[in-house]
Design a protein around this motif. Structure first.
Motif, PDB file in Angstrom:
ATOM      1  N   LYS A  13       0.884  -1.172   0.000  1.00 41.00           N
ATOM      2  CA  LYS A  13       0.000   0.000   0.000  1.00 41.00           C
ATOM      3  C   LYS A  13       0.919   1.219   0.000  1.00 41.00           C
ATOM      4  O   LYS A  13       1.457   1.629   1.040  1.00 41.00           O
ATOM      5  CB  LYS A  13      -0.879  -0.023   1.256  1.00 41.00           C
ATOM      6  CG  LYS A  13      -2.237   0.643   1.129  1.00 41.00           C
ATOM      7  CD  LYS A  13      -2.215   2.089   0.740  1.00 41.00           C
ATOM      8  CE  LYS A  13      -1.905   3.018   1.890  1.00 41.00           C
ATOM      9  NZ  LYS A  13      -1.692   4.426   1.421  1.00 41.00           N
ATOM     10  N   THR A  20       0.795   7.242  13.294  1.00 43.62           N
ATOM     11  CA  THR A  20       0.155   6.231  12.435  1.00 43.62           C
ATOM     12  C   THR A  20       0.626   4.841  12.851  1.00 43.62           C
ATOM     13  O   THR A  20      -0.165   3.886  12.873  1.00 43.62           O
ATOM     14  CB  THR A  20       0.509   6.469  10.946  1.00 43.62           C
ATOM     15  OG1 THR A  20       0.511   7.853  10.677  1.00 43.62           O
ATOM     16  CG2 THR A  20      -0.472   5.769  10.029  1.00 43.62           C
ATOM     17  N   GLU A  74       8.905  16.050  15.378  1.00 46.00           N
ATOM     18  CA  GLU A  74       9.814  15.714  14.284  1.00 46.00           C
ATOM     19  C   GLU A  74       9.752  16.842  13.254  1.00 46.00           C
ATOM     20  O   GLU A  74       8.658  17.255  12.857  1.00 46.00           O
ATOM     21  CB  GLU A  74       9.386  14.398  13.617  1.00 46.00           C
ATOM     22  CG  GLU A  74      10.306  14.026  12.476  1.00 46.00           C
ATOM     23  CD  GLU A  74       9.900  12.728  11.780  1.00 46.00           C
ATOM     24  OE1 GLU A  74       8.688  12.461  11.656  1.00 46.00           O
ATOM     25  OE2 GLU A  74      10.806  12.014  11.350  1.00 46.00           O
TER      26      GLU A  74
HETATM   27  P1  NAD Z   1       2.188   8.539   7.366  1.00 47.64           P
HETATM   28  O1  NAD Z   1       2.192   7.833   8.673  1.00 47.64           O
HETATM   29  O2  NAD Z   1       1.278   9.678   7.179  1.00 47.64           O
HETATM   30  O3  NAD Z   1       1.844   7.512   6.176  1.00 47.64           O
HETATM   31  C1  NAD Z   1       2.613   6.362   5.940  1.00 47.64           C
HETATM   32  C2  NAD Z   1       1.753   5.330   5.220  1.00 47.64           C
HETATM   33  O4  NAD Z   1       0.725   4.900   6.102  1.00 47.64           O
HETATM   34  C3  NAD Z   1       1.051   5.847   3.970  1.00 47.64           C
HETATM   35  O5  NAD Z   1       1.029   4.845   2.995  1.00 47.64           O
HETATM   36  C4  NAD Z   1      -0.352   6.124   4.478  1.00 47.64           C
HETATM   37  O6  NAD Z   1      -1.337   6.086   3.461  1.00 47.64           O
HETATM   38  C5  NAD Z   1      -0.528   4.994   5.454  1.00 47.64           C
HETATM   39  N1  NAD Z   1      -1.553   5.214   6.486  1.00 47.64           N
HETATM   40  C6  NAD Z   1      -1.988   6.388   6.979  1.00 47.64           C
HETATM   41  N2  NAD Z   1      -2.952   6.154   7.914  1.00 47.64           N
HETATM   42  C7  NAD Z   1      -3.082   4.823   8.001  1.00 47.64           C
HETATM   43  C8  NAD Z   1      -3.926   3.972   8.776  1.00 47.64           C
HETATM   44  N3  NAD Z   1      -4.800   4.458   9.656  1.00 47.64           N
HETATM   45  N4  NAD Z   1      -3.820   2.640   8.610  1.00 47.64           N
HETATM   46  C9  NAD Z   1      -2.932   2.137   7.727  1.00 47.64           C
HETATM   47  N5  NAD Z   1      -2.124   2.883   6.954  1.00 47.64           N
HETATM   48  C10 NAD Z   1      -2.195   4.216   7.102  1.00 47.64           C
HETATM   49  O7  NAD Z   1       3.711   8.942   7.101  1.00 47.64           O
HETATM   50  P2  NAD Z   1       4.288   9.820   5.891  1.00 47.64           P
HETATM   51  O8  NAD Z   1       3.950  11.243   6.140  1.00 47.64           O
HETATM   52  O9  NAD Z   1       3.927   9.191   4.608  1.00 47.64           O
HETATM   53  O10 NAD Z   1       5.864   9.597   6.085  1.00 47.64           O
HETATM   54  C11 NAD Z   1       6.697  10.418   6.828  1.00 47.64           C
HETATM   55  C12 NAD Z   1       7.024   9.754   8.157  1.00 47.64           C
HETATM   56  O11 NAD Z   1       7.677   8.505   7.929  1.00 47.64           O
HETATM   57  C13 NAD Z   1       7.988  10.561   8.998  1.00 47.64           C
HETATM   58  O12 NAD Z   1       7.568  10.541  10.345  1.00 47.64           O
HETATM   59  C14 NAD Z   1       9.320   9.817   8.854  1.00 47.64           C
HETATM   60  O13 NAD Z   1      10.228   9.985   9.903  1.00 47.64           O
HETATM   61  C15 NAD Z   1       8.817   8.399   8.775  1.00 47.64           C
HETATM   62  N6  NAD Z   1       9.841   7.553   8.154  1.00 47.64           N
HETATM   63  C16 NAD Z   1      10.509   6.663   8.954  1.00 47.64           C
HETATM   64  C17 NAD Z   1      11.526   5.891   8.407  1.00 47.64           C
HETATM   65  C18 NAD Z   1      12.296   4.908   9.248  1.00 47.64           C
HETATM   66  O14 NAD Z   1      12.999   4.079   8.686  1.00 47.64           O
HETATM   67  N7  NAD Z   1      12.193   4.966  10.572  1.00 47.64           N
HETATM   68  C19 NAD Z   1      11.842   6.016   7.054  1.00 47.64           C
HETATM   69  C20 NAD Z   1      11.143   6.956   6.288  1.00 47.64           C
HETATM   70  C21 NAD Z   1      10.127   7.702   6.854  1.00 47.64           C
END
Ligand code: NAD
Length: 489
Positions: free
Chosen positions: A174, A231, A384
């Motif tokens: 997804k 999330t 963050e």
């Molecule tokens: P997000 O949590 O908004 O979304 C991530 C994914 O989750 C997307 O595909 C989104 O559609 C999905 N999602 C959202 N709500 C959901 C739900 N209720 N149930 C299931 N899936 C759901 O994050 P983002 O804004 O896309 O990404 C940025 C974040 O990711 C930052 O906090 C960053 O630090 C983190 N990140 C972490 C790493 C790591 O390795 N630790 C790597 C890259 C990014």
């Protein structure tokens, strides 16, 4: 326009309710990059069914055969790197060299796990009863869901796909709603590398709709998630209903500690690369910089001169060193965090606003920014910061720097800069983060486990640990000599 579709059961298909959406370029939101089908709950269900049906066929292939498919997938990614990188830059905003790096790293990850697939093995164990023999066996977990973010969508997908497939699992991806195109393009190629239909599926759509259906579907055994900490907590609570396996890669607020005896120029370069690549939208970017008091002013002057030279622009433009923020949401969040810091007495030493030039007016551009005198309670510290803003603090003792570094709910990465390796190793053992770099900047390394402590995550990606994520461990006891046992004998 090519119109991207879902990938289900080895075929490119429209969503069942035929809904579509436009993907726009963050460097110019008037430019439609392409249209993509938007998946529904019913699409999520049929993708899971397809992955479930393919499980037997894929898991029963020998590890060596799976390895061959992974190698072919790596070759396909490499052959098409320029094409995927271009679409990635146009939908995500990062510069073309950054996108190319991402695709090449993705291919390298496939090669790495192709190498590990044939090494998956259990062990024989001598038991205290000599008539019995014990075995530890490794099995695929089952249908796996990979939920990925928009900041580095291809590599964060491949770091899940490659080990999951190597271990014999089947998958539904997804992708983030705003960056599905490069992921779909990459998955088409990976799927054609010899995967049985249904082993790899992609369903686009909203996380709260499609994502939640995938997580709660009874045929799913494992969820591999990368995204925001909040999330991740939701994902974990949904998965807990059926005790599904979860691995979570979440947010970070990485500290960088620069001691007076550090290699000054190396540390400046590292801070710049780490904070400003991908417009600061990297989980393991340095997000708080601590500089020893005696070199603080010199450091601040030099880094301010250097960031003034960062050329921002459309990622496709070869002169651009930093692209735009990914979305309006991201832009608004960064503006709010800087506003909050200024309100609490912070000084903006450089940037702190959007650029004025007309060429930037239709994109989500933000100037590289340095802030000092930042209050510990301001959002630049407590949240963050996922954008090109670097708060710089001074410290007097290393213990003070470590204490401030640890004063956060996050624990993803950190780095310490000093020529005194003894001091560095002591600090590394005290800083609460999944990785500490010593005199080095944040480069992903495939052969080391990566993941967060505290609220930055659960489980590791990359390396052997990344493969373990996708294996169940089971014990088998064999009554090898046919010994009979009687009740209460
Ligand atoms: P997000 O949590 O908004 O979304 C991530 C994914 O989750 C997307 O595909 C989104 O559609 C999905 N999602 C959202 N709500 C959901 C739900 N209720 N149930 C299931 N899936 C759901 O994050 P983002 O804004 O896309 O990404 C940025 C974040 O990711 C930052 O906090 C960053 O630090 C983190 N990140 C972490 C790493 C790591 O390795 N630790 C790597 C890259 C990014």
């Amino acid at each position: 326009m090519s119109q991207y579709k879902l990938l289900i059961d080895g075929k490119s298909v429209d969503s069942l309710d035929t809904q579509k959406t436009e993907i726009r370029n963050p460097a110019n939101y008037n430019e439609v990059v392409d249209e993509v089908s938007v998946g529904s709950v019913e699409d999520a269900k049929r993708a899971v069914d397809s992955a479930y049906d393919a499980l037997k066929k894929w898991s029963e292939q020998t590890p060596r055969a799976r390895s061959q498919v992974l190698l072919k997938a790596a070759d396909s990614l490499d052959t098409s790197d320029a094409k995927i990188a271009e679409i990635l830059t146009r939908e995500q905003g990062k510069t073309l060299p950054e996108s190319l790096n991402e695709i090449r790293l993705s291919a390298a990850i496939f090669r790495y796990y192709a190498g590990l697939a044939p090494t998956i093995s259990g062990r024989r164990v001598e038991l205290s009863d000599p008539d019995e023999t014990g075995f530890v066996v490794k099995l695929p977990v089952g249908v796996t869901i990979a939920i990925t973010p928009w900041n580095s969508p291809v590599v964060l997908m491949c770091v899940k796909l490659a080990p999951a497939l190597a271990a014999g699992n089947t998958i539904v991806v997804k992708p983030a709603s705003s960056t599905p195109l490069a992921d779909l393009m990459a998955c088409e190629l990976i799927s054609k590398a010899g995967l049985p239909p249904g082993s790899l599926n992609v369903v686009t759509g909203k996380g709260s709709v499609v994502g939640e259906e995938l997580i709660t579907n009874k045929k799913v055994s494992k969820i591999a998630f990368t995204g925001e900490t909040e999330t991740g907590k939701r994902v974990m609570s949904l998965a807990s209903r059926d005790v599904k396996r979860v691995s979570l890669e979440l947010g970070g607020s990485d500290p960088m500690i620069i001691c007076a005896d550090a290699d000054f120029d190396l540390a400046i370069d590292a801070a710049l690369i780490s904070r400003f690549r991908n417009c600061g939208q990297v989980c393991m970017s340095v997000k708080r910089l601590y500089v020893e008091k005696t070199i603080f002013q010199r450091f601040l002057d030099r880094i301010t001169q250097r960031i003034a030279k960062i050329r921002i622009g459309n990622g496709l433009n070869p002169t651009s060193k930093m692209g735009p923020l990914h979305s309006k949401n991201q832009l608004e969040k960064i503006k709010e965090q800087v506003f909050d810091a200024v309100n609490k007495g912070s000084k903006i030493n450089y940037g702190g606003s959007q650029p004025n030039e007309s060429e930037f007016q239709n994109g989500y551009f933000y100037l590289p920014t340095i802030a000092t005198n930042v209050d510990q309670n301001s959002k630049l510290v407590t949240e963050e910061v996922f954008g090109p803003v670097l708060p710089i603090f001074e410290f007097e003792t290393i213990d003070e720097a470590i204490e401030k570094s640890n004063d956060t709910q996050f624990g993803l990465g950190s780095s310490i800069w000093t020529k005194d390796l003894d001091k560095a190793m002591k600090a590394a053992s005290k800083i609460q983060s999944g990785t500490t770099w010593v005199n080095s900047y944040h480069e992903p390394q495939i052969d080391l486990p990566f993941g967060g402590l505290k609220e930055s995550g659960l489980g590791k990606e990359m390396a052997l640990e990344g493969l373990e994520n996708y294996l169940e461990t089971k014990a088998v006891v064999v009554n090898s000599k046919g010994k009979k046992r009687r009740w209460l004998d």
